[in-house]
Structure formats: structure tokens, C-alpha cells
Design a protein around this motif. Structure first.
Motif, PDB file in Angstrom:
ATOM      1  N   ASP A  34       0.907  -1.238   0.080  1.00 34.72           N
ATOM      2  CA  ASP A  34      -0.155   0.137   0.157  1.00 34.72           C
ATOM      3  C   ASP A  34       0.824   1.111   0.008  1.00 34.72           C
ATOM      4  O   ASP A  34       0.472   2.281  -0.454  1.00 34.72           O
ATOM      5  CB  ASP A  34      -1.097  -0.169   1.314  1.00 34.72           C
ATOM      6  CG  ASP A  34      -1.857   1.230   1.270  1.00 34.72           C
ATOM      7  OD1 ASP A  34      -1.975   1.862   0.156  1.00 34.72           O
ATOM      8  OD2 ASP A  34      -2.497   1.218   1.933  1.00 34.72           O
ATOM      9  N   GLY A  35       2.210   1.296   0.700  1.00 35.28           N
ATOM     10  CA  GLY A  35       3.006   2.336   0.614  1.00 35.28           C
ATOM     11  C   GLY A  35       4.018   1.996  -0.260  1.00 35.28           C
ATOM     12  O   GLY A  35       4.266   1.248  -0.981  1.00 35.28           O
ATOM     13  N   SER A  36       5.245   2.734   0.289  1.00 35.38           N
ATOM     14  CA  SER A  36       6.540   2.168  -0.254  1.00 35.38           C
ATOM     15  C   SER A  36       7.542   1.558   0.648  1.00 35.38           C
ATOM     16  O   SER A  36       7.108   1.427   2.044  1.00 35.38           O
ATOM     17  CB  SER A  36       7.288   3.487  -0.651  1.00 35.38           C
ATOM     18  OG  SER A  36       7.681   4.354   0.200  1.00 35.38           O
ATOM     19  N   ILE A  37       8.311   0.671   0.216  1.00 36.28           N
ATOM     20  CA  ILE A  37       9.026  -0.140   0.878  1.00 36.28           C
ATOM     21  C   ILE A  37      10.060   0.575   1.804  1.00 36.28           C
ATOM     22  O   ILE A  37      10.948   0.010   2.544  1.00 36.28           O
ATOM     23  CB  ILE A  37       9.992  -1.295   0.193  1.00 36.28           C
ATOM     24  CG1 ILE A  37      10.648  -0.530  -1.171  1.00 36.28           C
ATOM     25  CG2 ILE A  37       8.707  -2.246  -0.492  1.00 36.28           C
ATOM     26  CD1 ILE A  37      11.342  -1.523  -1.920  1.00 36.28           C
ATOM     27  N   ASP A  38      10.189   1.772   1.827  1.00 36.79           N
ATOM     28  CA  ASP A  38      11.239   2.623   2.644  1.00 36.79           C
ATOM     29  C   ASP A  38      10.638   3.322   3.694  1.00 36.79           C
ATOM     30  O   ASP A  38      11.227   4.237   4.301  1.00 36.79           O
ATOM     31  CB  ASP A  38      11.874   3.492   1.695  1.00 36.79           C
ATOM     32  CG  ASP A  38      11.142   4.376   1.054  1.00 36.79           C
ATOM     33  OD1 ASP A  38       9.943   4.746   1.391  1.00 36.79           O
ATOM     34  OD2 ASP A  38      11.441   5.244  -0.083  1.00 36.79           O
TER      35      ASP A  38
ATOM     36  N   ALA B 248       9.084  -3.842   6.848  1.00 37.39           N
ATOM     37  CA  ALA B 248       9.096  -4.968   7.392  1.00 37.39           C
ATOM     38  C   ALA B 248       8.672  -6.156   6.438  1.00 37.39           C
ATOM     39  O   ALA B 248       9.434  -7.536   6.263  1.00 37.39           O
ATOM     40  CB  ALA B 248       8.151  -5.178   8.704  1.00 37.39           C
ATOM     41  N   HIS B 249       7.659  -6.005   5.578  1.00 34.54           N
ATOM     42  CA  HIS B 249       7.353  -6.752   4.462  1.00 34.54           C
ATOM     43  C   HIS B 249       8.447  -6.670   3.436  1.00 34.54           C
ATOM     44  O   HIS B 249       8.674  -8.164   2.766  1.00 34.54           O
ATOM     45  CB  HIS B 249       6.036  -6.564   3.962  1.00 34.54           C
ATOM     46  CG  HIS B 249       4.977  -6.761   4.708  1.00 34.54           C
ATOM     47  ND1 HIS B 249       4.221  -8.058   4.855  1.00 34.54           N
ATOM     48  CD2 HIS B 249       4.045  -5.909   5.344  1.00 34.54           C
ATOM     49  CE1 HIS B 249       3.345  -7.948   5.792  1.00 34.54           C
ATOM     50  NE2 HIS B 249       3.219  -6.689   5.998  1.00 34.54           N
ATOM     51  N   LYS B 250       9.232  -5.923   3.085  1.00 37.04           N
ATOM     52  CA  LYS B 250      10.290  -6.032   2.202  1.00 37.04           C
ATOM     53  C   LYS B 250      11.243  -6.977   2.797  1.00 37.04           C
ATOM     54  O   LYS B 250      11.888  -7.934   2.013  1.00 37.04           O
ATOM     55  CB  LYS B 250      10.872  -4.546   2.076  1.00 37.04           C
ATOM     56  CG  LYS B 250      12.284  -4.116   1.460  1.00 37.04           C
ATOM     57  CD  LYS B 250      12.162  -4.892   0.010  1.00 37.04           C
ATOM     58  CE  LYS B 250      13.367  -4.305  -0.975  1.00 37.04           C
ATOM     59  NZ  LYS B 250      14.705  -5.124  -0.565  1.00 37.04           N
TER      60      LYS B 250
ATOM     61  N   TRP C 273       8.137 -11.103   9.029  1.00 36.64           N
ATOM     62  CA  TRP C 273       7.535 -11.950   8.431  1.00 36.64           C
ATOM     63  C   TRP C 273       8.144 -12.937   7.358  1.00 36.64           C
ATOM     64  O   TRP C 273       7.661 -13.964   6.752  1.00 36.64           O
ATOM     65  CB  TRP C 273       6.613 -10.829   7.112  1.00 36.64           C
ATOM     66  CG  TRP C 273       5.928  -9.989   7.670  1.00 36.64           C
ATOM     67  CD1 TRP C 273       6.135  -8.545   7.548  1.00 36.64           C
ATOM     68  CD2 TRP C 273       4.638 -10.070   8.677  1.00 36.64           C
ATOM     69  NE1 TRP C 273       5.183  -7.843   8.271  1.00 36.64           N
ATOM     70  CE2 TRP C 273       4.362  -9.091   8.982  1.00 36.64           C
ATOM     71  CE3 TRP C 273       3.746 -11.122   8.991  1.00 36.64           C
ATOM     72  CZ2 TRP C 273       2.924  -8.466   9.484  1.00 36.64           C
ATOM     73  CZ3 TRP C 273       2.856 -10.987   9.509  1.00 36.64           C
ATOM     74  CH2 TRP C 273       2.241  -9.542  10.020  1.00 36.64           C
ATOM     75  N   GLY C 274       9.572 -12.897   7.498  1.00 36.76           N
ATOM     76  CA  GLY C 274      10.446 -13.598   6.807  1.00 36.76           C
ATOM     77  C   GLY C 274      10.224 -15.134   6.920  1.00 36.76           C
ATOM     78  O   GLY C 274       9.808 -15.798   6.212  1.00 36.76           O
TER      79      GLY C 274
END
Lengths: 538, 389, 398
Positions: free
Chosen positions: C76-80, C87-89, C295-296
Motif C-alpha cells: 500500500d505504501g513504499s518499501i522505505d 518489514a514486508h520488504k 514476516w520472513g
């Protein structure tokens, strides 16, 4: 130029040769291979109708436009002007019809504006001294330390001329300089212009007024449709010859029609009582005026611009708030009515600004022709516009009033001033109007268009309507009016029947020059119209 | 060669210019985009093919592009009609939210057995009325006190967003589905869902097109439109013609707000099927202003512009999915839209080159205040762009 | 979170995309080292524990070539954003590391709604084997999933079942309880400020867990709670943070997006507790602690099952014991004594020997919400809470 950077008047001999200058806009030639010569010591008249190419030619001389082709030679040297600054550097200066002065700045500040001259006390004193000297020398006296907003129109024009002289202009171009002046101011201007020429300047006088050209120039060049149709010594010209050159064969006998209504005026159609209008700056712009206009009568309002005329006619049209007093048309009180109700009650109005108020500039001729009647049959029904009926009305009016230059889907702003005015008249002079209020209806129009407009004004009278005519052109007021009212500082300061008009007297009243005292004799109501007079001593 | 570019307006652009310039602009954008893509290590051909495939190539991509374009057409119209009358309603964003709230509320309130036609009609009408009323909060102060509508409509956008968020995230309102752990709106009944034309494309698109035509007819063919055009061109001429500017201001605000409200209702009925703040708050209203501007406030011009923008926008995720960085995607999208926008300038203006005999940079031409001699030039914009070419 | 974090990131990234990317990546990279250590510990714990979930031990896949494997993650947003999406990145990075040669693409700035539906379709069109949606995309992607049975979909917080759709969510309260313990230990005024966005179950539950943790180490503590009714609004948040400090708070906790809490706490000489973000480098002196989502292990196990052909749809709600929760590095104020207390409790939660919601629990309205001997089972925690625990000063509006 002395140490402080103050530049002097430059009166070295100068000659300007214009060779085959051309300039087109949108593929239409505005100036077409025009040549003429200008030398020191002469006043060279540039005569032509509006649209003849005078302004475009001058704009090229002044560096504002660049010619498409052709050359200019200054003292025998070819020059290329890329900007007004270039022209100024070479000693060519132009005084525009609309002044370019900063109101809040003093005369001296305006004169040195953009010249990079210091603002120190010494520099300022030098500038003021020099301006004073120039003013004395040429009869253009003006107090250099006053702010421009405090100056009259005539004084402002002097500042513009002094600015050019100060900058060392040897060639001076005056674009319609008398358009904004009262008669005696014009005379004074021409004296100054003559002195400049005598001092070695070369002056171009742009005008469409025959009398000015004949009376004040040494040579004349006549432009028609962008072309030079004749140059020569003014003394060798006659009114008729110049007119023939200006208009070609299209217009015979212009200005010969001085017929006046033979019958006496009818009943009162417009009655204004004690009208007061607050101006844009919160002060009273119209300070209690009363008058009436009768059928079969043209009432002309003379006055120098800015004395309440605009506020008065806008108030009559219903366009202003802050209005007290009463306005009646045919005995119906319309004081509280809006513009639409007044129009429906029989008031036709030709506003001062054709584009903006009179016409919606970006819209088509059809739209503008029904601006007052779009919401009535046959132009619409149940909220839906009837395109065919609108086209028919527009087409008919265009035909009847000889409006030219309108094209399908084209904004009216692309049309010329004369045609715009004809368009407004066509729309306003409906069958059922009773009185026409026209504000400067011929201003900026060429002779033939102006004459057409005057013709319509006369026809109004002959068809039993009343006309209230506002004009800054005194000659026009005098020519057309049965009754002349003079406005000064928001008051009507004089009323003359046609046969009693004393031009000199009117001119003085217009400028307020010889009115004794500043006091207006408010209590003193004179004739039946309730005009207030100032005491005048010559 | 040293020269100067002279810009003059065209009285009427030819059809060739009308169609050709935007296409040329598109090609220029794609070419410069290709350079950027190569620099970032991507294959421009593959990227452009993906972009085209995702937005325009085939039934499904066209369906989704038109679906996305639907609310943009409506917010574009909302801006176009208002801006045309110099009413700067930038509140389509908030009016859309309010329309969506009203429409979803009605859908949840009415019996789910209500016939679809009635249900949908009530929702769209409700959305329109709500949007118009919301616009009224800005319209009345503007009409009667001259309050700057840019400020008021902008503030109202924030209020509307906060209100919508409150209904779903901040409270257990009538709109919220209490059974869901993550705050979500209640699903509207099937009878409140717009029928589809093909795939995901719903009839809302047709409604939007019909409204564009209606707005065009309104502006062109009615006395109301006449008033609106007059005011938009010259408020003084309008007063002179006896046109009541305050009344027209309120009316145009209401129409503008209603169009945005319908956009909200259609999004609820055709796409989200519930009041979904996060799906609605994607700046559809603000984008409408951009669309209207590019379409030069022409109601029919809004249609192609909205579709183009929707195509560009919907292809974004496809490019990311093949590994183009999102920053590059945004850059490409901006480039395309900007080029087409800039191209508009050349449709309405003509460029001429004027050689300057003497060297050196040119100075701008001073505007000519009084050019009465030249009828054409009286109203013309004379600008000098660029210097040496 | 999800919602908070994602909204936060979206706004911020729009305003300063490239700058944020550079700074964000640098910060995340700097923070990763410590994080990974904690993750590894949690992994081992998770390997032993998986009673209620389908999480399998995420033993890295046997070395091989996974160049045919493509995962597309939709965010939904950016990975930074240094929070939710980052966290998902990191979870995506774990997939990349576990499956050499595989491709993981990130599709960012995708709002729920038709934009999301398009993104899921595009992911399938780009030949993804697994598509991961990291915010509430369920309503937007079920049709896409149904049309593409060969592709596996994982989405956050969904609940509708389908043969190729798995759902996942993390129990933030496990982390929040421990953050509460840190806050309760650090406060001297016994007032902790807590700024939340909107009041709904997950938020309320986190506030309750936080307060229970704080009260466990400091019975006199009170948590001043304000709901801001915004996802991200630095101006409003600044005011709220200052108001909380003025109300006597010397530790600030939050659940909305802006960094203002860190700066306000630092200026006031107090401490700040993060919310799935690591501000240890931003205000090092004021920084105390924050839990992070991890999440890894879940992602890797799911992809592994897909690769092995053993994948089954499931709804996975994971807490500390499942390795879903990790922690940012603690700040300097967190003494070894406090840390020992926190680490011990962390172990108990992971072991399942401590149940934070064991009754009796009284709400701040004086109502017994969990009776003596009762509890809120882990499986049904998402149905809680529409009350605030005793010790919270504030109420659920509406």
C-alpha cells in the motif's frame, strides 16, 4: 551626461529614413512597404484612420515591434531595433496614448525609472533641476517632486514627453496626444511641440484629426490600409485632398451632414434627480446632479475624463451600487432596478469599454448579439437556446448595422473597434427602446466608423428617442447635441442650449480653470433642469 | 542560428493540428522515457509493450482502463464546468466522498429487495444531492460574501475525508461492518450493485459519458449555459446583461458538486460495493482538476483526457511487476501526461521563428498596451519564449 | 498496523520519494544488523513451537536454481517507510535469500480498490507463482485468485477461504506487552502518553496489552490515551504529543505515523516507544524500544510449500511464539535489569507459559471483562477488544 548620470537634452541634428517597412499580423499586412523621411526641425504628421497602420508603424520606429522587412536609417546608418531600450539609446522616444507612469512615484522618479541613476539626494536634485530646465525651455512645466497621482492628465503627458527628452530623444513620436486633452491643453501641447522642433528635434505627430494635422505639422504622410498613400508639405494640402487620401473613394462627403432636428423636443423620457454616486475609492464621484432628456433631443455631456461621467452613465445603466437619487424613464421610477429591468424599460446603453462590458470578448458575435435577449422568445424557450433564431437575429443585426469581420466560432475580440461598436449599437438599438445612453461611442474609431456611429445617434433623435451622449471629444458633443451639459468634479457646472453654446466658455468650465474659488454654489439652482452653476470669470 | 521564438494564438486550430500535436507529444514522451528506461537498465520495448498490454491491448485491459476513467470523467466534468465560470471548486475530492457516503448509506438503508433500477437511481440521485449540498457550504459564502472558494473547498475536502474515515475506522457507525476485524464498510446488497457491460466495466461508464454529453449540451444549448459562458468570459458583461452572478455561482457549484457526488456513488455501486475510504481517497477529485485543465474546460474534451490518464495510471502496476522501479514508473507517467499537456499549448498557439540580425540574447518584447491600429493584435498574447535557438 | 503503517508510508513517500528512498534504505540497512540477530533467535523458538498455526520450520530450501520462481509483493505504501512496508520488504529479502535465482518484485503505492485488483492481475500477467498482498486486499483479489487457480495468493488479515488463497496476520499485542514493560520501568512521573489513530479491535487490544505490561512492572502507572482520528497528520500528532507531555507524560508511545513523538520526547527529556519502527538512530537518547513484525519465516515457509507442491490454504495468526514478532534494538536507558525482566517475559510468552489476558481483568470503567480463571484464547484474540483496561485514562469514542 554629467557625473551623476543625468542625461541632457540632445538637440544635434537628426534624420530618419524609413524604407519599405512591413509588418503583418496573422497574415494580415498592418504596415505594407511604407517609406517616409523625417528630419530635424520638422513636425511630421502621420494621418490615417484607425486600422490604417499608424500605431504599428510607430511601434516599429520605437523598437516595440520588429519589422518583417524593410529598413530604418538613422543619420544615414541602418539600425536594427530589438527593443524600446535600443530605440531610446539611439535617441528615438515614443509617447504612448496610455501613459506608462508609476502613480506613487514622483515625476523625477518616473523619469529616471529604469535608467540606473542613483537615488541619492544629490542625484535627485540634479534630476529635478534638469527636469525643471527642460520644462521651462519647452513650455512643459511640471513640478518634478510631485507624485504622479497628484497630476492632471495634461501634466502626466508632459511628464511622458519630458521623460523622452531627458533620455536624449532626438526623434519624438507622439501617438494621438490630444485624445486625452481639453482644447486649451491641446493648444499648449502644440506650442511645446513646435518649440521642440525649433530646437532641432524631429517630431512625429500621429493623429486622425484633420484639423490638428493641418494646423500644426510641416509635412504629412497619409496611411491607408497599411500603405503610404501620400507624403508632402502640409501647406500644400487641403482638407478635402487629405480626406480623399485617407478614405480613398469610399467615403464621399463625410462630416458634411450637420443637419439638426428641425422639430422641437418632445416629452421628457429620462429624468434624473439629485443623483449621487459613490466612486470606486469611496468618495462621491457624482455629487448630486439633476437633468432631463426629452424625446427628439440629444443631450451631450462634455467634460474632461474623470469628472464623474463614467460613474454617472454606469449608474444610469444600473451597473453601480452606492447610488442615491432618482432615475425615471417615461415617468417610471427605475432607481432600484437592475440592468435588465432598465433595459426592458427602454434604456439602451453603449458602455465605455466595448470589450469587457459591452461585449464578452472571448465569445462569438452570435452570443453577444443576444446578450440582452437570450432568455426570451424567440432566442430561447423553456431554458433551451434556439440556435437558429439566435443565428437569424445575429445575422439580421450584422446585416442591418453593417458589422464586418465576424466569423463563425471566432471570438469578437478579433474584430476591429468600429465593428465592435456597430455590434453593440445593433444589439442595443432595439425597436422598443426609448432612450440611448452612449458613453464615448466614437472613441478610438476611425473617421468612417465614427461617422456611422454618429449617424445612428442622429437617427435616434429623428425617430423620437432621447439620447444622452457622453464624449470627451468636445467637437463631437457640440456637433451632435441639442443641449450641452458640462461636468466637472462630479457636478454639472454648465448647461447650454445648442444656439447659445460658447466654445471658449465650455472649455473653461470643463477644466475648471477659471472658476472663481473652489466653492460651488450649491443652493443656487438655475433653470428648470436644476443645474448648478459655478461663477465664471474670464 | 540566433533567433527568437514568437508565440501567437491561433484563432481556430485546424483538425490536423488538433489531432496531430497530441500524438506527436506522446511520441516525444515515449522517446525521452525510453532514454530513462535504458539508463535504469530496463528494456524500453518490453516496458512499453507491458504498459500497452495492461491498459489498452484487448478487452480486459480496455475494461479496466474505462472503469478507472469513469470517476475521473465525472470529477473532470465537475472541475470543467466550475472553472469555466471562474468558480475554482477544488472540492470534488470531498464532494465525491460525501456522495459515496450518501449512496452507500441509502443502499444499506433501503430494503435489499428494492428493484435494482430503483435502488441504483436512488443511490446516484442521493450521491448527487449530497455532493451538491456539500458544495453549498462553499458556494453560499462565495456567492454572498465573496469568500475565497479555493480555501473553503480545500478545507471541506479534509473535513469530508475525516468524516468518512470516522464512519469506517473511528466508530461503529451504520456504514461499518462490525463482523470484520479490520475496519471495513458494510457490503451493499446485490440490488445496489451497478450492472456490468463487459467484464469489470460497469454501466457507470455509460452514465459518465452521458453526463459529459449532458453537461456539454447544458453549457452550449441552454440559457443557463449562456449565463455561465458569459460570466466565465466577462463578469462585467454578464452584469450588464442582467445576469445574476451570485445565483449562477451557486448553481454551478451545485452542478459541480453533484457531478463529483455521482462519481462517489458510482464508485460505491460499481467498484467498491461498500464505503471504502482507502479505495476512494486516491485523489480522484484532484486528478479531475488536472483533466479539466488539459481538456481546456471542454466537457467532451474531458472524455479522452480522462481515458488517457486512466490508461497511464492503470498500467503503473504492470510495469512495477516486471521490475521497473516505482519512481521510474511515476516519472514515465508524468512525462507522458506532461508532454500531452504541453502539446496543448502548441495546438492553441502558433510558433514563429524570427531571426535576430545582431547577436546576443534577446529581451522579451514589451507587451503592447494599445494596439488599436491592429485589430488582430489588440487581444493577442505576445510572448517571447526561449532565446537563442 | 498495517493500516497505520501503510498510510504513513504512502503520504511520506509521495512528498519526498527519492530522498525518502535513499535515507530510508540507509536507515533500514543500518538497523538490519541488530534485527537479524533477534530474528534468528525467534526463528529457533518458532521452529519448536507451532501448535496452533500452519507455520512450518523455515529451514532454508536445499540449494538449487529457482530462476523459474517469481514472487510479486503488493504494498500500500513504499518499501522505505521504516515501518510496516519495510518489514514486508525484509520478508521478501528473506525469500530472495532462501531461493537463489528467484525473482521478487515489489509493486508499491497500491491503494485498495480497483487499483489493487489491477495490480493483482498484472502480477499474474507478469508470471508470478506467488502473489503477496500486505494490506487488506482480500475484497479486491478474490476474483483474480478464482480466475487463476495455478497461482498462490497470500494476503494480510483476510478470512474468506479459497483453494489458492492463504491469509496471515501478526499478534502485535505480544510485542506491545513487552514495550509496555519497558515504558512502565522507565517512567518517573508514572504517566505514559499514548497516541492512537482510530479505535478498533486491534488498536484497543494493543493499548490494553501495553498497559498490562506497564502495570506489571509498575502498578501505579497510568496510560494517557488519545485517539487522533487520523492515519497520518504530523501537525495534529505534534499537538497531541505536546499535550501528552504537558499532561505529565515522560514516556510517549504511539500508533499513528509521524516521527514527532521522538522529537517531542527528546525535547522534554523523556523517552519514546516506537510502533513497528526503529528510531534508535533518529533520537538515540530518547529511544527506548519497539516491536517489529518479522514476516520472513512465514513467507519462506509458504513459498517452500509451494515449491514442494505441499501448500495448503490456511489462515495464520502468528505471535511471538510463531516468530512473527521481533524487536528493534533497545535504547541506552533500558538497563540490563529492565532488559533481563523483558527477556524473561518474552521467553514465557514464546513458551506459552504466560498468558497476558488471563483473568481477572477489569476495564477502566470498573467492569470485569475477563473473569478469574478465564482468558482470551489466542485464536479469538482478534475479536477483542471493545474495552480499555484499567490503567488507561481515556475512552473509546462513539
Amino acid at each position: 551626461m554629467d557625473a551623476t548620470g543625468v542625461k541632457g537634452d540632445d538637440t544635434r541634428a537628426v534624420s530618419l529614413q524609413v524604407r519599405d517597412l512591413s509588418k503583418s499580423f496573422y497574415g494580415v499586412a498592418a504596415v505594407d512597404e511604407v517609406s517616409f523621411d523625417l528630419v530635424s526641425g520638422e513636425i511630421h504628421g502621420l494621418l490615417g484612420e484607425n486600422g490604417a497602420g499608424k500605431s504599428t508603424l510607430c511601434s516599429m520606429l520605437a523598437g516595440l515591434y520588429r519589422p518583417d522587412s524593410g529598413r530604418m536609417l538613422l543619420d544615414g546608418q541602418t539600425v536594427h531595433l530589438r527593443s524600446p531600450e535600443d530605440a531610446a539609446t539611439l535617441g528615438i522616444g515614443m509617447v504612448y496614448q496610455h501613459f506608462r507612469l508609476v502613480e506613487r512615484f514622483t515625476v523625477a522618479e518616473n523619469i529616471v525609472l529604469g535608467r540606473g541613476i542613483g537615488v541619492g539626494r544629490q542625484a535627485r536634485r540634479d534630476v529635478e533641476r534638469r527636469v525643471h530646465e527642460l520644462g521651462e525651455e519647452y513650455g512643459l512645466a511640471v513640478d518634478a517632486s510631485r507624485a504622479v497621482w497628484q497630476l492632471s492628465v495634461g501634466e502626466r503627458q508632459r511628464v511622458e514627453i519630458l521623460k523622452q527628452l531627458f533620455r536624449g530623444a532626438r526623434v519624438l513620436i507622439l501617438d494621438e496626444p490630444t485624445a486625452v486633452l481639453a482644447p486649451h491643453e491641446s493648444d499648449r501641447l502644440f506650442e511645446a511641440v513646435r518649440r521642440m522642433a525649433d530646437a532641432g528635434h524631429a517630431v512625429v505627430l500621429v493623429s486622425h484629426k484633420m484639423q490638428e494635422i493641418l494646423g500644426h505639422t510641416d509635412r504629412v504622410t497619409v496611411l491607408r490600409r497599411g500603405r503610404n498613400v501620400g507624403s508632402g508639405e502640409t501647406a500644400a494640402q487641403t482638407h478635402a485632398a487629405l480626406a480623399a487620401m485617407m478614405f480613398g473613394s469610399e467615403l464621399a462627403g463625410v462630416g458634411s451632414d450637420v443637419e439638426h432636428s428641425s422639430r422641437s423636443p418632445g416629452p421628457t423620457v429620462l429624468k434624473v434627480s439629485d443623483l449621487r454616486v459613490t466612486g470606486d475609492h469611496g468618495r462621491a464621484a457624482v455629487d448630486g446632479v439633476s437633468f432631463e432628456v426629452r424625446r427628439f433631443q440629444i443631450v451631450g455631456v462634455a467634460g474632461v475624463a474623470g469628472n464623474g461621467q463614467r460613474e454617472l452613465h454606469e449608474a444610469l445603466a444600473g451597473l453601480r451600487s452606492g447610488v442615491t437619487g432618482s432615475i425615471e424613464i417615461d415617468g417610471h421610477d427605475l432607481s432600484g432596478a437592475g440592468p435588465k429591468a432598465r433595459h426592458r424599460a427602454g434604456l439602451a446603453y453603449v458602455p465605455e469599454d466595448r470589450l469587457g462590458t459591452g461585449l464578452a470578448a472571448g465569445l462569438t458575435i452570435e452570443h453577444n448579439m443576444v446578450l440582452r435577449s437570450f432568455d426570451r422568445a424567440p432566442h430561447s424557450a423553456a431554458g433551451r437556446l434556439k440556435a437558429r433564431a439566435i443565428r437569424e437575429t445575429s445575422g439580421r443585426l450584422v446585416q442591418e448595422f453593417d458589422v464586418r469581420g465576424a466569423r463563425d466560432g471566432m471570438p469578437v475580440s478579433f474584430m476591429s473597434g468600429g465593428n465592435l461598436q456597430k455590434a453593440i449599437l445593433a444589439r442595443e438599438l432595439t425597436e422598443d427602446h426609448e432612450v440611448l445612453v452612449a458613453a464615448s461611442p466614437t472613441r478610438g474609431l476611425d473617421m468612417s466608423a465614427a461617422e456611422t456611429v454618429r449617424g445612428h445617434v442622429r437617427r435616434e433623435r429623428s425617430t423620437g428617442r432621447g439620447v444622452l451622449l457622453f464624449s470627451e471629444d468636445l467637437a463631437e458633443v457640440l456637433e451632435l447635441s441639442d443641449v450641452v451639459l458640462v461636468m466637472f468634479k462630479g457636478l454639472i457646472v454648465g448647461r447650454f442650449e445648442r444656439d447659445d453654446v460658447d466654445v471658449e466658455h465650455v472649455g473653461l468650465l470643463m477644466t475648471g480653470a477659471s472658476v472663481t474659488g473652489d466653492e460651488v454654489h450649491r443652493g443656487h439652482e438655475d433653470n428648470q433642469s436644476g443645474i448648478r452653476h459655478r461663477k465664471v470669470s474670464l | 542560428m540566433i533567433g527568437r521564438v514568437i508565440v501567437t494564438p491561433r484563432a481556430k486550430p485546424s483538425p490536423l493540428v488538433r489531432a496531430g500535436v497530441p500524438l506527436l507529444s506522446l511520441l516525444v514522451a515515449l522517446a525521452s522515457g525510453a532514454v530513462i528506461l535504458v539508463l535504469t537498465g530496463a528494456d524500453p520495448i518490453e516496458v512499453y509493450r507491458t504498459m500497452f498490454d495492461a491498459s489498452l491491448n484487448g478487452t480486459a485491459p480496455i475494461e479496466r482502463t474505462l472503469t478507472y476513467a469513469t470517476p475521473l470523467i465525472l470529477t473532470g466534468l465537475a472541475a470543467a464546468i466550475a472553472f469555466r465560470m471562474r468558480v475554482y471548486n477544488i472540492g470534488a475530492e470531498g464532494q465525491l466522498f460525501i456522495g459515496a457516503i450518501a449512496a452507500s448509506g441509502l443502499a444499506l438503508k433501503l430494503p435489499s429487495t428494492t428493484p435494482k433500477f430503483v435502488m441504483v437511481a436512488v443511490m446516484l440521485l442521493g450521491g448527487a444531492v449530497a455532493g451538491a449540498l456539500w458544495a453549498g457550504f462553499a458556494a453560499l459564502p462565495k456567492a454572498f460574501f465573496g469568500t475565497d472558494e479555493i480555501v473553503t473547498t480545500l478545507m471541506l475536502n479534509f473535513v469530508a475525508l475525516a468524516f468518512m474515515n470516522y464512519l469506517i475506522f473511528g466508530s461503529y457507525s451504520f456504514w461499518r461492518d462490525p463482523s470484520r476485524p479490520v475496519p471495513q464498510g458494510n457490503a451493499i446488497p446485490d440490488s445496489a450493485v451497478l450492472p456490468t457491460i463487459s467484464g469489470r466495466l460497469h454501466v457507470g461508464f455509460l452514465i459518465a459519458v452521458a453526463l459529459a454529453v449532458s453537461v456539454w449540451l447544458l453549457v452550449r444549448g441552454t440559457t443557463f449555459g449562456f449565463r455561465l459562458r458569459t460570466i466565465g468570459d466577462s463578469p462585467r458583461a454578464a452584469r450588464y446583461a442582467g445576469i445574476g452572478v451570485p445565483v449562477a455561482t451557486i448553481a454551478v457549484f451545485a452542478i459541480s458538486g453533484a457531478l463529483a457526488g455521482v462519481a462517489g456513488a458510482i464508485e460505491v455501486s460499481g467498484v467498491t460495493n461498500r464505503l471504502d475510504p482507502k479505495a476512494l481517497a486516491i485523489e480522484l477529485g484532484y486528478t479531475g482538476i488536472v483533466i479539466a485543465t488539459v481538456a481546456r474546460m471542454h466537457p467532451l474534451g474531458v472524455l479522452p483526457v480522462a481515458v488517457l490518464l486512466a490508461a497511464v495510471a492503470t498500467s503503473g502496476s504492470s510495469m512495477q511487476a516486471i521490475g521497473v522501479q516505482s519512481e521510474v514508473v511515476v516519472l514515465l507517467q508524468g512525462l507522458i501526461f506532461l508532454s500531452v499537456t504541453a502539446g496543448e499549448f502548441f495546438v492553441t498557439n502558433r510558433l514563429g521563428l524570427r531571426p535576430v540580425p545582431r547577436g546576443g540574447p534577446s529581451e522579451p518584447v514589451e507587451a503592447l498596451a494599445d494596439a488599436g491600429d491592429v485589430p488582430d493584435a489588440a487581444d493577442s498574447l505576445r510572448a517571447s519564449v526561449g532565446g537563442a535557438l | 498496523m498495517h493500516a497505520t503503517g501503510t498510510k504513513h508510508s504512502r503520504r511520506r513517500s509521495r512528498s519526498a520519494k527519492l530522498a525518502a528512498l535513499l535515507v530510508g534504505v540507509a536507515l533500514v540497512a543500518a538497523a538490519c544488523g541488530d534485527d537479524d540477530a533477534a530474528t534468528t533467535t525467534d526463528d529457533s523458538a518458532a521452529a519448536e513451537q507451532n501448535a496452533t498455526t500452519t507455520v512450518e520450520a523455515s529451514s532454508p530450501a536445499a540449494a538449487g536454481d529457482f530462476s523459474d520462481l517469481k514472487v510479486v509483493m503488493i504494498l500500500d505504501g513504499s518499501i522505505d517507510d521504516g515501518g510496516w512496508n519495510t518489514a514486508h520488504k525484509l520478508g521478501g529479502d528473506a525469500i530472495s535469500a532462501a531461493f537463489p535465482g528467484s525473482t521478487v518484485e515489489y509493486v508499491v503505492e497500491i491503494a485498495p480498490g480497483q487499483t489493487a485488483t489491477n495490480a493483482f492481475e498484472d502480477a499474474v500477467a507478469a508470471d508470478a507463482d506467488v502473489v503477496i498482498g500486505t494490506t487488506f486486499y482480500q475484497d479486491d483479489m478474490m476474483d483474480v485468485a478464482a480466475a487463476n487457480p495455478a497461482v498462490t495468493f497470500l494476503t494480510w488479515a483476510g478470512f474468506e477461504t479459497a483453494p489458492n488463497v492463504g491469509h496471515f496476520d501478526g499478534a502485535s499485542e505480544d510485542g506491545r506487552y513487552l514495550d509496555g514493560m519497558v515504558a512502565g520501568s522507565l517512567t518517573e512521573s508514572n504517566v505514559i502518553g499514548y497516541a492512537a489513530g482510530f479505535p478498533y479491535n486491534e488498536v484497543n487490544r494493543a493499548v490494553n496489552a501495553f498497559t498490562l505490561g506497564a502495570k506489571a512492572v509498575n502498578p501505579d502507572v497510568e496510560v494517557q490515551l488519545v485517539f487522533l482520528n487520523t492515519w497520518f497528520d504530523p501537525a495534529v500528532e505534534q499537538q497531541a504529543a505536546e499535550a501528552l507531555v504537558n499532561a505529565g507524560a515522560d514516556v510517549l508511545a504511539h500508533e499513528v505515523g509521524a516521527q514527532v513523538y521522538a522529537t517531542v520526547a527528546a525535547q522534554a527529556g523523556g523517552y519514546v516507544i516506537g510502533y513497528t519502527n526503529d528510531w534508535s538512530q533518529i533520537e538515540p537518547e530518547a529511544w527506548a524500544s519497539s516491536f517489529l513484525y518479522n514476516w520472513g519465516p512465514y513467507y519462506v515457509s509458504q513459498v517452500q510449500a509451494v515449491v514442494d507442491g505441499t501448500w495448503e490454504p490456511a489462515i495464520t495468526f502468528g505471535g511471538l511464539k510463531d516468530g512473527f514478532i521481533s524487536f528493534a534494538p533497545y535504547g541506552p536507558a533500558v538497563t540490563p535489569e529492565i532488559l533481563a525482566l523483558v527477556e524473561a517475559k518474552k521467553q514465557e510468552i514464546a513458551d506459552g507459559t504466560f498468558d497476558m489476558f488471563a483473568g481477572p481483568i477489569t476495564s477502566n470503567a470498573g467492569v470485569v471483562v475477563v473473569a478469574e480463571g478465564a482468558t482470551i484464547p489466542f485464536e479469538t484474540r482478534t475479536e477483542c477488544c471493545q474495552w480499555l483496561v484499567d490503567g488507561v485514562v481515556g475512552e473509546i469514542p462513539g
